[in-house]
Design a protein around this motif. Structure first.
Motif, PDB file in Angstrom:
ATOM      1  N   THR A 248     -73.894 -50.267 -62.046  1.00 55.32           N
ATOM      2  CA  THR A 248     -74.564 -51.628 -62.610  1.00 55.32           C
ATOM      3  C   THR A 248     -75.893 -51.423 -61.615  1.00 55.32           C
ATOM      4  N   ARG A 249     -76.672 -51.600 -62.354  1.00 56.90           N
ATOM      5  CA  ARG A 249     -78.232 -51.762 -61.694  1.00 56.90           C
ATOM      6  C   ARG A 249     -78.703 -53.111 -61.788  1.00 56.90           C
ATOM      7  N   LEU A 250     -79.113 -53.516 -60.676  1.00 60.72           N
ATOM      8  CA  LEU A 250     -79.698 -55.099 -60.341  1.00 60.72           C
ATOM      9  C   LEU A 250     -81.462 -54.680 -60.198  1.00 60.72           C
ATOM     10  N   ILE A 251     -82.274 -55.120 -61.100  1.00 54.23           N
ATOM     11  CA  ILE A 251     -83.749 -54.980 -60.529  1.00 54.23           C
ATOM     12  C   ILE A 251     -84.237 -56.387 -60.298  1.00 54.23           C
ATOM     13  N   LEU A 252     -84.257 -56.398 -59.043  1.00 58.83           N
ATOM     14  CA  LEU A 252     -84.701 -57.803 -58.297  1.00 58.83           C
ATOM     15  C   LEU A 252     -86.363 -57.819 -58.345  1.00 58.83           C
ATOM     16  N   VAL A 253     -86.749 -58.784 -58.910  1.00 63.03           N
ATOM     17  CA  VAL A 253     -88.132 -59.239 -58.906  1.00 63.03           C
ATOM     18  C   VAL A 253     -88.451 -60.591 -58.305  1.00 63.03           C
TER      19      VAL A 253
ATOM     20  N   ASP B 299     -78.302 -50.315 -57.079  1.00 61.82           N
ATOM     21  CA  ASP B 299     -77.277 -49.792 -57.858  1.00 61.82           C
ATOM     22  C   ASP B 299     -75.859 -50.062 -57.025  1.00 61.82           C
ATOM     23  N   THR B 300     -74.967 -50.474 -58.131  1.00 63.48           N
ATOM     24  CA  THR B 300     -73.419 -50.529 -57.389  1.00 63.48           C
ATOM     25  C   THR B 300     -72.415 -50.031 -58.253  1.00 63.48           C
ATOM     26  N   TRP B 301     -71.527 -49.415 -57.688  1.00 65.15           N
ATOM     27  CA  TRP B 301     -70.240 -48.751 -58.378  1.00 65.15           C
ATOM     28  C   TRP B 301     -68.940 -49.461 -58.306  1.00 65.15           C
ATOM     29  N   PRO B 302     -68.126 -49.205 -59.410  1.00 62.07           N
ATOM     30  CA  PRO B 302     -66.820 -49.994 -59.240  1.00 62.07           C
ATOM     31  C   PRO B 302     -65.760 -49.477 -58.016  1.00 62.07           C
TER      32      PRO B 302
ATOM     33  N   ALA C 241     -67.532 -56.450 -53.190  1.00 62.60           N
ATOM     34  CA  ALA C 241     -66.584 -57.381 -53.804  1.00 62.60           C
ATOM     35  C   ALA C 241     -66.310 -56.822 -55.100  1.00 62.60           C
ATOM     36  N   SER C 242     -67.455 -56.184 -55.510  1.00 63.08           N
ATOM     37  CA  SER C 242     -67.456 -55.728 -57.107  1.00 63.08           C
ATOM     38  C   SER C 242     -66.282 -54.421 -57.142  1.00 63.08           C
ATOM     39  N   GLY C 243     -66.058 -53.990 -55.967  1.00 63.49           N
ATOM     40  CA  GLY C 243     -65.101 -52.711 -56.224  1.00 63.49           C
ATOM     41  C   GLY C 243     -64.593 -52.235 -54.781  1.00 63.49           C
ATOM     42  N   GLY C 244     -64.308 -52.972 -53.766  1.00 60.14           N
ATOM     43  CA  GLY C 244     -63.989 -52.627 -52.869  1.00 60.14           C
ATOM     44  C   GLY C 244     -64.900 -52.548 -51.671  1.00 60.14           C
ATOM     45  N   ALA C 245     -64.851 -51.907 -50.472  1.00 59.89           N
ATOM     46  CA  ALA C 245     -65.708 -51.594 -49.359  1.00 59.89           C
ATOM     47  C   ALA C 245     -66.556 -50.561 -49.725  1.00 59.89           C
ATOM     48  N   PRO C 246     -67.796 -50.759 -49.502  1.00 55.13           N
ATOM     49  CA  PRO C 246     -68.886 -49.634 -49.766  1.00 55.13           C
ATOM     50  C   PRO C 246     -68.517 -48.565 -48.800  1.00 55.13           C
ATOM     51  N   ALA C 247     -68.572 -47.393 -49.560  1.00 55.92           N
ATOM     52  CA  ALA C 247     -68.344 -46.083 -49.052  1.00 55.92           C
ATOM     53  C   ALA C 247     -69.479 -45.695 -48.095  1.00 55.92           C
ATOM     54  N   ALA C 248     -69.137 -45.048 -47.019  1.00 49.91           N
ATOM     55  CA  ALA C 248     -70.174 -44.439 -46.355  1.00 49.91           C
ATOM     56  C   ALA C 248     -70.425 -42.863 -46.686  1.00 49.91           C
TER      57      ALA C 248
END
Length: 406
Positions: free
Chosen positions: A199-204, A382-385, A181-188
């Motif tokens: 945008t990097r999310l570091i989950l702990v 990591d996610t991209w626009p 949802a941050s920028g369309g469907a994830p590209a394969a």
């Protein structure tokens, strides 16, 4: 409020004079709540279809909808928004990102393919718009078939969700990924992505507590870190500093075991701001809280079996994983919008973190019961626009070498 959005678009030629149409319907009565139709000059069919989707989502937002069931006869748009087809055309990526940004404004959105004969209302509006784009006299639209049949369509099983060209309605349902949802469907793609604008999310996961060590359900109870858990949090800070030199923010569950873990991490990575977020709190396990896994299996065998089989069911007096997913998705969408291109550490509990990883991986609910996350285990997303998503690490525990774990 739930609504149906039917959308379409087209061009007289490809490209050619183009336009789109969209209607917002009440799912119970098929009453038209809003209509949109507009000529967009010279464009391709796919551009017009995306414009129709965007117009429909905007109209739904304007009337206060919180849940949207999108129906389109464009397989391309449906499959791309569901994340199953790559967006290869660079000209469509900004439109997909625009549509995905609108998706974030709702609690839930599903996308369904329907044959053209089931999409006559939006198709008629799109054809009127194409006529205007071509300079032709406007034609009065014939009454379109009610959307009731589309609204009552039965979702096809997950194993056969690809739409077909048959006359039978085949609905492709997809809860929008919090990351797509941050920028369309994830590209394969097999191409290694660049980290420049990610945008990097570091989950702990928080450090160990007494209940964790005893294999007890630990949900909303505010259980403190054990001495071991505090040591794990300090070690996690050193590991995170190796992963990323600059941390822009830390968000965490409001429970003390997460707050204390987050503060320990902050102290080790330059003291970025720490912000509690109620949406990141653990699942409410209701009557199971504080009981061992074995005790729950013995005292609530039927309820446990049902809970393990469906994310829609909750422990007695508790919260379902579906409910947890709603608030976790809301939290992540907010993070992606607020910290675009930055790095955020997210300190939370097992259930919220598993849900984030499930969505990022595009996995099914079975992942929630098969994935194990250690105390202070680290995962990186990591996610991209443009909708790209890369899960780089899952449950990294290298920093726990020499520190006993449960």
């Amino acid at each position: 409020m739930k609504v149906i959005v039917e959308a379409d678009g087209g061009a007289r030629g490809n490209p050619g004079p183009a336009g789109y149409g969209a209607v917002v319907l009440d799912p119970a009565t098929s009453q038209v709540l809003a209509e949109r139709g507009e000529a967009i000059g010279v464009a391709t069919n796919n551009v017009a279809e995306y414009q129709g989707l965007i117009a429909g989502l905007r109209a739904a937002a304007e009337i206060g909808a919180t849940s949207v069931d999108v129906r389109m006869d464009s397989k391309l748009v449906v499959e791309q928004m569901c994340g199953r087809w790559q967006i290869k055309n660079p000209g469509l990526r900004p439109l997909a990102a625009q549509a995905a940004k609108l998706v974030r404004e709702f609690d839930a959105v599903t996308f369904g393919w329907i044959p053209r004969e089931k999409n006559k209302r939006a198709d008629a509006l799109a054809n009127q718009a194409m006529d205007r784009a071509a300079g032709k006299p406007a034609k009065s639209a014939k009454p379109a078939k009610s959307a009731a049949s589309a609204a009552s369509a039965t979702p096809v099983p997950a194993a056969s969700r690809a739409p077909t060209d048959t006359a039978t309605t085949a609905v492709v349902e997809a809860q929008p990924s919090m990351f797509a949802a941050s920028g369309g469907a994830p590209a394969a793609s097999w191409e290694p992505p660049s980290t420049a604008s990610a945008t990097r999310l570091i989950l702990v996961r928080h450090g160990e507590t007494g209940l964790n060590k005893q294999s007890r359900y630990s949900g909303r109870g505010d259980v403190p870190l054990s001495e071991q858990g505090a040591a794990q949090a300090a070690a996690a800070a050193a590991r995170i500093a190796m992963i990323r030199s600059k941390i822009d923010a830390i968000v965490c569950s409001p429970l003390s075991r997460c707050v204390d873990t987050a503060r320990a991490i902050a102290a080790g990575v330059g003291d970025p701001p720490v912000r509690p977020d109620d949406d990141l709190i653990e699942c409410d396990f209701g009557e199971w809280e504080g009981h061992t896994f074995a005790e729950v299996r013995e005292r609530w065998p039927a309820e446990l079996t049902a809970w393990l089989a469906s994310t829609q069911l909750a422990p007695p007096g508790g919260e379902s994983f579906a409910q947890v997913s709603t608030r976790v998705r809301r939290s992540v969408r907010g993070l992606l919008a607020t910290y675009t291109g930055q790095t955020v550490v997210v300190v939370s509990h097992v259930s919220p973190l598993k849900i984030m990883l499930r969505d990022a991986l595009g996995a099914g609910d079975v992942l929630l019961h098969r994935l194990y996350l250690d105390p202070t285990g680290i995962s990186v997303i990591d996610t991209w626009p443009d909708g790209g998503v890369a899960v780089r690490t899952v449950n990294d525990t290298a920093h726990l070498a020499g520190i006993a774990t449960p």
